[in-house]
Design a protein around this motif. Structure first.
Motif, PDB file in Angstrom:
ATOM      1  N   MET A   8      43.205   4.458  48.378  1.00  8.42           N
ATOM      2  CA  MET A   8      44.021   4.201  49.562  1.00  8.42           C
ATOM      3  C   MET A   8      43.309   3.191  50.461  1.00  8.42           C
ATOM      4  N   LYS A   9      43.979   2.096  50.762  1.00  7.31           N
ATOM      5  CA  LYS A   9      43.302   1.060  51.539  1.00  7.31           C
ATOM      6  C   LYS A   9      43.204   1.458  53.016  1.00  7.31           C
ATOM      7  N   LYS A  10      44.349   1.618  53.604  1.00  3.10           N
ATOM      8  CA  LYS A  10      44.367   1.781  55.053  1.00  3.10           C
ATOM      9  C   LYS A  10      45.607   2.586  55.430  1.00  3.10           C
ATOM     10  N   ILE A  11      45.493   3.327  56.520  1.00  2.61           N
ATOM     11  CA  ILE A  11      46.668   4.044  57.017  1.00  2.61           C
ATOM     12  C   ILE A  11      46.950   3.529  58.429  1.00  2.61           C
ATOM     13  N   SER A  12      48.205   3.235  58.726  1.00  2.00           N
ATOM     14  CA  SER A  12      48.571   2.853  60.093  1.00  2.00           C
ATOM     15  C   SER A  12      49.318   3.999  60.750  1.00  2.00           C
ATOM     16  N   VAL A  13      49.071   4.151  62.034  1.00  2.00           N
ATOM     17  CA  VAL A  13      49.772   5.179  62.805  1.00  2.00           C
ATOM     18  C   VAL A  13      50.442   4.472  63.974  1.00  2.00           C
ATOM     19  N   ILE A  14      51.760   4.495  63.991  1.00  2.00           N
ATOM     20  CA  ILE A  14      52.487   3.807  65.068  1.00  2.00           C
ATOM     21  C   ILE A  14      52.811   4.808  66.177  1.00  2.00           C
ATOM     22  N   GLY A  15      52.355   4.482  67.378  1.00  2.00           N
ATOM     23  CA  GLY A  15      52.503   5.387  68.523  1.00  2.00           C
ATOM     24  C   GLY A  15      51.213   6.163  68.694  1.00  2.00           C
ATOM     25  N   THR A  16      50.538   5.952  69.828  1.00  2.79           N
ATOM     26  CA  THR A  16      49.271   6.689  70.040  1.00  2.79           C
ATOM     27  C   THR A  16      49.413   7.638  71.217  1.00  2.79           C
ATOM     28  N   GLY A  17      50.553   8.272  71.287  1.00  2.00           N
ATOM     29  CA  GLY A  17      50.745   9.337  72.274  1.00  2.00           C
ATOM     30  C   GLY A  17      50.065  10.579  71.740  1.00  2.00           C
ATOM     31  N   TYR A  18      50.542  11.692  72.205  1.00  2.00           N
ATOM     32  CA  TYR A  18      49.951  12.962  71.860  1.00  2.00           C
ATOM     33  C   TYR A  18      49.843  13.185  70.347  1.00  2.00           C
ATOM     34  N   VAL A  19      50.940  13.050  69.654  1.00  3.25           N
ATOM     35  CA  VAL A  19      50.974  13.321  68.217  1.00  3.25           C
ATOM     36  C   VAL A  19      50.223  12.241  67.441  1.00  3.25           C
ATOM     37  N   GLY A  20      50.522  10.973  67.759  1.00  7.46           N
ATOM     38  CA  GLY A  20      49.941   9.855  67.016  1.00  7.46           C
ATOM     39  C   GLY A  20      48.435   9.776  67.148  1.00  7.46           C
ATOM     40  N   LEU A  21      47.940  10.008  68.355  1.00 10.56           N
ATOM     41  CA  LEU A  21      46.498   9.884  68.563  1.00 10.56           C
ATOM     42  C   LEU A  21      45.746  10.962  67.779  1.00 10.56           C
ATOM     43  N   ILE A  22      46.265  12.165  67.811  1.00  8.30           N
ATOM     44  CA  ILE A  22      45.603  13.246  67.068  1.00  8.30           C
ATOM     45  C   ILE A  22      45.691  12.976  65.564  1.00  8.30           C
ATOM     46  N   GLN A  23      46.827  12.473  65.125  1.00  4.73           N
ATOM     47  CA  GLN A  23      46.996  12.131  63.714  1.00  4.73           C
ATOM     48  C   GLN A  23      45.989  11.043  63.306  1.00  4.73           C
ATOM     49  N   ALA A  24      45.872  10.000  64.135  1.00  5.37           N
ATOM     50  CA  ALA A  24      44.980   8.879  63.818  1.00  5.37           C
ATOM     51  C   ALA A  24      43.527   9.351  63.754  1.00  5.37           C
ATOM     52  N   VAL A  25      43.139  10.098  64.764  1.00  6.96           N
ATOM     53  CA  VAL A  25      41.759  10.579  64.838  1.00  6.96           C
ATOM     54  C   VAL A  25      41.469  11.558  63.689  1.00  6.96           C
ATOM     55  N   GLY A  26      42.431  12.407  63.389  1.00  7.83           N
ATOM     56  CA  GLY A  26      42.271  13.389  62.309  1.00  7.83           C
ATOM     57  C   GLY A  26      42.124  12.704  60.952  1.00  7.83           C
ATOM     58  N   LEU A  27      42.965  11.685  60.697  1.00 10.29           N
ATOM     59  CA  LEU A  27      42.884  10.969  59.421  1.00 10.29           C
ATOM     60  C   LEU A  27      41.566  10.203  59.319  1.00 10.29           C
ATOM     61  N   ALA A  28      41.081   9.711  60.464  1.00 10.00           N
ATOM     62  CA  ALA A  28      39.785   9.021  60.469  1.00 10.00           C
ATOM     63  C   ALA A  28      38.676  10.022  60.111  1.00 10.00           C
ATOM     64  N   GLU A  29      38.790  11.224  60.620  1.00 12.42           N
ATOM     65  CA  GLU A  29      37.797  12.264  60.306  1.00 12.42           C
ATOM     66  C   GLU A  29      37.830  12.602  58.800  1.00 12.42           C
ATOM     67  N   PHE A  30      38.986  12.479  58.181  1.00  9.23           N
ATOM     68  CA  PHE A  30      39.079  12.703  56.721  1.00  9.23           C
ATOM     69  C   PHE A  30      38.414  11.570  55.938  1.00  9.23           C
ATOM     70  N   GLY A  31      38.111  10.466  56.635  1.00  7.49           N
ATOM     71  CA  GLY A  31      37.425   9.359  55.968  1.00  7.49           C
ATOM     72  C   GLY A  31      38.297   8.136  55.702  1.00  7.49           C
ATOM     73  N   PHE A  32      39.570   8.190  56.104  1.00 11.50           N
ATOM     74  CA  PHE A  32      40.431   7.022  55.881  1.00 11.50           C
ATOM     75  C   PHE A  32      40.130   5.920  56.900  1.00 11.50           C
ATOM     76  N   ASN A  33      40.505   4.701  56.552  1.00 14.75           N
ATOM     77  CA  ASN A  33      40.476   3.602  57.527  1.00 14.75           C
ATOM     78  C   ASN A  33      41.804   3.637  58.252  1.00 14.75           C
ATOM     79  N   VAL A  34      41.751   3.828  59.547  1.00 18.66           N
ATOM     80  CA  VAL A  34      42.988   4.046  60.287  1.00 18.66           C
ATOM     81  C   VAL A  34      43.145   3.003  61.387  1.00 18.66           C
TER      82      VAL A  34
END
Ligand code: UDX
Length: 442
Positions: free
Chosen positions: A1-27
């Motif tokens: 998996m190259k990269k994951i994009s998360v559109i919207g960094t409100g409540y849901v998006g920010l936690i999703q982005a940070v969580g996926l980064a913690e899993f090791g993805f490039n976000v």
């Protein structure tokens, strides 16, 4: 998996982005708000959520970056849509932000470049299908993946979900299923149940879950009104009911109603979906109605005690919609403050968390500057300052106020009366100190 994009960094998006980064993805987190994007890239968290800022700081500028540009989605295999779906004036979910993000995706990606587009925003049944239609001609799969995060413990909830719900267009098409399994491999390894289903079922699971919890609350709140009159104790009723594990004790605490960014909006949006399909939602409409009435019922209780509220000073303990958040959305405290101010009362508000954040208190200032609240509302940083010289204390949020010094509070107030909108206080203790106590159904 190259990269994951998360559109919207409100409540849901920010936690999703940070969580996926913690899993090791490039976000890459994408947001239209430039100031926010800059702050996020400096590791500054725009909202209060336990553990979030630490995780953001850990990953930002390493495997997590934020931008206003959609260009980054070109190199992403998976694109999460986490934009807001607020309530429109008819109670429907407003999908403008979602559709405009889809338009931007269309403008940016190559038609032949395969992408998985995951809708995490809470959307009415049928929306995933609509998004796929909007993207016709593009080599994409659309996946419904509703979230179940509770504010205040959202980071914990992200890493410890009770289920992962994934809705697909066609379960025969294994490609997007495999990709989502990879994205959420962490949960697979933890044996979290995965619900693999069609779009519509996934979309409905989200509304069904929230509306059911809201209904549990409205059920007990309705019973509390009867309990109040017939000398029953609703807390004991809830406790005994909850011991039956078919019922369970969670979300059975009577109070002044549910609030926040999800329950009121989702219940109303579900009602709309029934109406749009020409079915009368008898039960769910009542859930909403009981909730709207509950705060008025509690206000009447206060009014009946004082007869005339004009010039009375009230300490409101709790401003946010629930503990451990600074979120004021739909807060029952705010509704009550409106009613009190409208009757000429003076309000001194206090909140352990909401006070700390300018952005939340600013919501007040906004209204204040319009002259709506006049000068009768004060937000204090100290609980003892708030109760000083008060004609009454009103508890609106379920923090454990028992740990405060109630002897000191007794000596500070003008009149020893408490309206406990969350049934949180040790009644015997405060009564012994000479307080009159009014709860909800007890
Ligand atoms: C909720 C859902 O729990 C979550 O799964 C979903 O994704 C978003 O909506 P949240 O809005 O953070 O989460 O709040 P929650 O903790 O569920 O509480 C909602 C409201 O219900 C609060 O105002 C709370 O005070 C009230 N409540 C809760 C009660 O009045 N009684 C209860 O017994 C429980």
């Amino acid at each position: 998996m190259k990269k994951i994009s998360v559109i919207g960094t409100g409540y849901v998006g920010l936690i999703q982005a940070v969580g996926l980064a913690e899993f090791g993805f490039n976000v890459v987190g994408i947001d239209i708000d430039e100031t926010k994007v800059k702050a996020l890239n400096r590791g500054e968290c725009p909202l209060y959520e336990e553990g979030l800022e630490e995780l953001l700081k850990k990953h930002v500028n390493k495997n997590l970056t934020f931008t206003t540009s959609y260009e980054s989605i070109k190199g992403s295999d998976v694109i999460f849509l986490c934009v807001g779906t607020p309530q429109d004036k008819d109670g429907d979910a407003d999908l403008r932000f979602l559709f405009s993000a889809v338009e931007k995706i269309k403008e940016t990606i190559d038609k032949d470049d395969y992408k998985v587009i995951v809708i995490k925003s809470t959307v009415p049944v049928g929306t995933n299908r609509k998004v796929k239609e909007l993207l016709s001609g593009y080599n994409v799969d659309v996946v419904s993946n509703p979230e179940f995060l509770r504010e205040g413990i959202a980071v914990y909830d992200f890493f410890n979900p009770e289920r992962i719900v994934l809705g697909f267009e066609n379960l025969e098409n294994k490609k997007p299923i495999e990709i989502m399994n990879k994205v959420y491999n962490y949960f697979k390894e933890k044996n979290v149940p995965f619900i693999i289903t069609n779009w519509e079922t996934a979309e409905l699971i989200k509304y069904a879950s929230n509306a059911f919890l809201a209904t549990k609350i409205s059920f007990i709140n309705e019973l509390a009104k009867l309990s109040d009159i017939v000398n029953a104790d609703i807390k004991t009723v809830s406790y005994a009911m909850g011991l039956d594990d078919r019922i369970g004790n969670k979300f059975l605490n009577a109070g002044i109603g549910y609030a926040g960014s999800c329950f009121p909006k989702d219940v109303k949006a579900l009602i709309k979906q029934f109406e749009n399909n020409n079915i009368e939602p008898i039960l769910i409409r009542s859930t909403d109605k009981v909730n709207e009435e509950q705060i008025k019922w509690f206000f009447e209780k206060i009014k009946n005690y004082y007869k005339n509220l004009n010039g009375k000073v009230f300490a409101i303990l709790g401003l946010a919609f629930k503990p451990n958040t600074d979120d004021l959305r739909e807060s029952r405290a705010i509704k009550l403050i409106d009613l009190l101010l409208g009757s000429g009362a003076i309000v001194k508000g206090f909140d352990y968390v909401a006070k700390a954040r300018e952005n939340t208190i600013n919501m007040y200032k906004l209204d204040k500057s319009k002259g709506f609240y006049g000068y009768n509302l004060y937000v204090l940083d100290d609980l003892y300052e708030a109760v000083k010289d008060a004609d009454g204390i009103i508890i609106t949020t379920e923090y454990n106020y028992n740990k405060e010094d109630w002897e000191k509070i007794r000596n500070l107030v003008k009149e020893k009366v408490i309206f406990d909108g969350r049934n949180i206080l040790d009644v015997e203790k405060v009564k012994k100190l000479g307080f009159k106590y009014y709860g909800v159904g007890r």
